[in-house]
Design an enzyme around this catalytic site. Structure first.
Site, mmCIF file in Angstrom:
data_model
loop_
_atom_site.group_PDB
_atom_site.id
_atom_site.type_symbol
_atom_site.label_atom_id
_atom_site.label_comp_id
_atom_site.label_asym_id
_atom_site.label_seq_id
_atom_site.Cartn_x
_atom_site.Cartn_y
_atom_site.Cartn_z
ATOM 1 C CB CYS A 140 -18.551 -7.399 4.606
ATOM 2 S SG CYS A 140 -19.669 -7.013 5.938
ATOM 3 C CB THR A 194 -0.829 -0.260 0.895
ATOM 4 O OG1 THR A 194 -1.984 -1.044 1.022
ATOM 5 C CG2 THR A 194 -2.148 1.509 1.027
HETATM 6 C C1 LIG Z 1 -2.697 -6.477 -5.910
HETATM 7 C C2 LIG Z 1 -2.240 -5.525 -4.567
HETATM 8 N N1 LIG Z 1 -2.195 -4.315 -4.941
HETATM 9 C C3 LIG Z 1 -1.463 -4.014 -2.589
HETATM 10 C C4 LIG Z 1 -2.085 -4.385 -1.930
HETATM 11 C C5 LIG Z 1 -1.529 -4.144 -0.559
HETATM 12 O O1 LIG Z 1 0.091 -4.471 -0.155
HETATM 13 P P1 LIG Z 1 0.095 -4.432 1.472
HETATM 14 O O2 LIG Z 1 -1.150 -5.813 1.824
HETATM 15 O O3 LIG Z 1 1.167 -4.922 1.661
HETATM 16 O O4 LIG Z 1 -0.130 -3.533 2.141
HETATM 17 C C6 LIG Z 1 -2.470 -6.343 -2.274
HETATM 18 C C7 LIG Z 1 -2.331 -6.465 -0.833
HETATM 19 O O5 LIG Z 1 -3.531 -7.981 -0.951
HETATM 20 C C8 LIG Z 1 -2.806 -6.437 -3.563
HETATM 21 O O6 LIG Z 1 -3.135 -7.615 -3.657
#
Ligand SMILES: Cc1ncc(COP(=O)(O)O)c(C=O)c1O
Length: 408
Positions: free
Chosen positions: A332, A77
């Site tokens: 949800c 993220t």
């Molecule tokens: C495609 C994708 N992008 C970004 C993220 C976010 O990563 P993080 O959980 O390390 O913040 C995820 C998390 O599952 C993801 O699947």
């Protein structure tokens, strides 16, 4: 071997930490606790050395020329936020337009929404029913005000693998920076930032058998040199792009996870694809009106996403969740149950978007677990459909769309 419950088949939400990763991390919590920026004593040198080694391992997994091109973050993220906001702010003079897709993960979509509120324009390119974005559509969306193209490498729900190399080539030809959210792909399928023309790449350790709370952003240094406006002010760590003391144990774990993925990728991918295909065949040959979501060929080896008509995804999960951990496409959120926007973007009806189930396998899943999950899923769907008046009507040949529902 006796099955151990609950069985985890939700490896696209997170993966279990590999015990070899944990083993590598442990000394860095206790005796090797130094600060990697303490340049004047052995504790610091030891920590710095460990971070350098991990950086090297991750860079090598990504095909990066220089380990300095990696900026450690708290996860996917943060890496995505830094890539999009950092580039948008840095290149604002050049233009205010960003091209992305409709099926990015929330970190990408919500960051774009924020940038729109700040005056940027964003084009959300649709995808084909297979989940693949048409590279020509991306090309047509680029204007002379475009500063960034952001297309995810692999989708988190349907596993679809985009033609990243073609998009990288296109972005380069048009002089636009190319970011890819590769959090689901790194460590699972070959990724090569050089060969694929990637300028910015986001990844995270917890989706590749590493610890939660650490990720990285690859930032190209040459051809072109990409510059980003940092989001955090502070000590100027990570070449000024991400201030803050590095979480050394997590980074060591991330490095070890990258090394293990690099070593085992071809065999692991082939094994998981075989197990996934077995699960898919079992379910699709025994359950009618079940539809595979995503591209059957261009997808992650461990991903299977199926919509089961006439049943709610959440009900299937409830029927299974004492024994098996899976995911449904419905999220949800507060009082409402939203259908999956990814499945909806494929052109599926709202009902089918509500009825998708994601099975995602991992390194430690066994054949016995796959057999069990397949069998139980078939049973639960059968039981739910036995209770479904809609399924009964449909089986009697009634066109459900023709029915006028009326409360007397
Ligand atoms: C495609 C994708 N992008 C970004 C993220 C976010 O990563 P993080 O959980 O390390 O913040 C995820 C998390 O599952 C993801 O699947």
């Amino acid at each position: 071997m006796a099955l151990k419950f609950p069985i985890f088949m939700d490896a696209q939400s997170t993966t279990p930490c590999d015990p070899r990763v944990v083993e590598a991390m442990l000394p860095y919590f206790t005796e090797k606790f130094g600060h990697p920026a303490s340049r004047n004593h052995p504790f610091g040198w030891e920590a710095e050395g460990a971070v350098d080694a991990a950086r090297q391992r991750i860079a090598s997994l990504l095909g990066a020329r220089d380990p300095k091109e990696l900026v450690f973050t708290s996860g996917g993220t943060e890496a995505i936020n830094l890539a999009l906001k950092g580039a948008a702010e840095m290149y604002r003079e050049k233009g205010n337009h960003i091209v992305t897709t409709m099926i990015e993960q929330r970190a990408g979509l919500d960051t774009c929404k924020r940038l729109e509120r700040q005056g940027f324009e964003v084009t959300y390119v649709p995808v084909r029913p297979s989940g693949l974005v048409d590279v020509d559509d991306v090309g047509r969306a680029i204007t002379d005000r475009t500063i960034l193209v952001s297309v995810m490498f692999a989708n988190n729900e349907i596993g679809t693998l985009q033609d990243v190399a073609a998009i990288g080539k296109l972005a380069k030809a048009r002089g636009v920076i190319f970011h890819t959210d590769a959090t689901q792909a790194v460590g699972k399928v070959p990724v090569d930032v050089e060969a694929m023309g990637i300028d910015l790449l986001s990844c995270t350790a917890h989706l590749m058998y590493g610890p939660k709370g650490v990720g990285a952003l690859y930032v190209r240094r040459r051809g072109p040199r990409v510059r980003l406006q940092p989001m955090l002010d502070g000590g100027g760590h990570e070449r000024g792009m991400r201030s803050g003391t590095l979480p050394v144990p997590l980074i060591v774990g991330f490095g070890r996870a990258a090394e293990l993925c690099a070593e085992g990728m071809p065999e692991e991918g082939a094994r998981l694809a075989r197990l996934r295909d077995r699960l898919q065949d079992m379910i699709l040959s025994r359950v009618d009106e079940a539809f595979l979501n995503g591209d059957p060929a261009r997808r992650l080896p461990h991903n299977l996403n199926i919509s089961f008509a006439y049943v709610e995804g959440e009900s299937v999960l409830m029927g299974l969740n004492k024994e098996t951990a899976l995911a449904s496409g419905s999220a949800c959120t507060s009082a409402t149950l939203e259908p999956s926007y990814v499945i909806a973007a494929l052109g599926a009806s709202t009902e089918l978007a509500h009825s998708s189930i994601r099975f995602s396998l991992h390194r430690f899943n066994t054949e016995e677990e796959v057999e069990f999950v397949g069998k139980r899923t078939i049973e639960v769907i059968g039981r739910l459909r036995d209770m479904s008046p809609l399924y009964e009507l449909a089986k009697e040949g009634v066109d459900l769309k023709s029915i006028r529902w009326k409360a007397e």
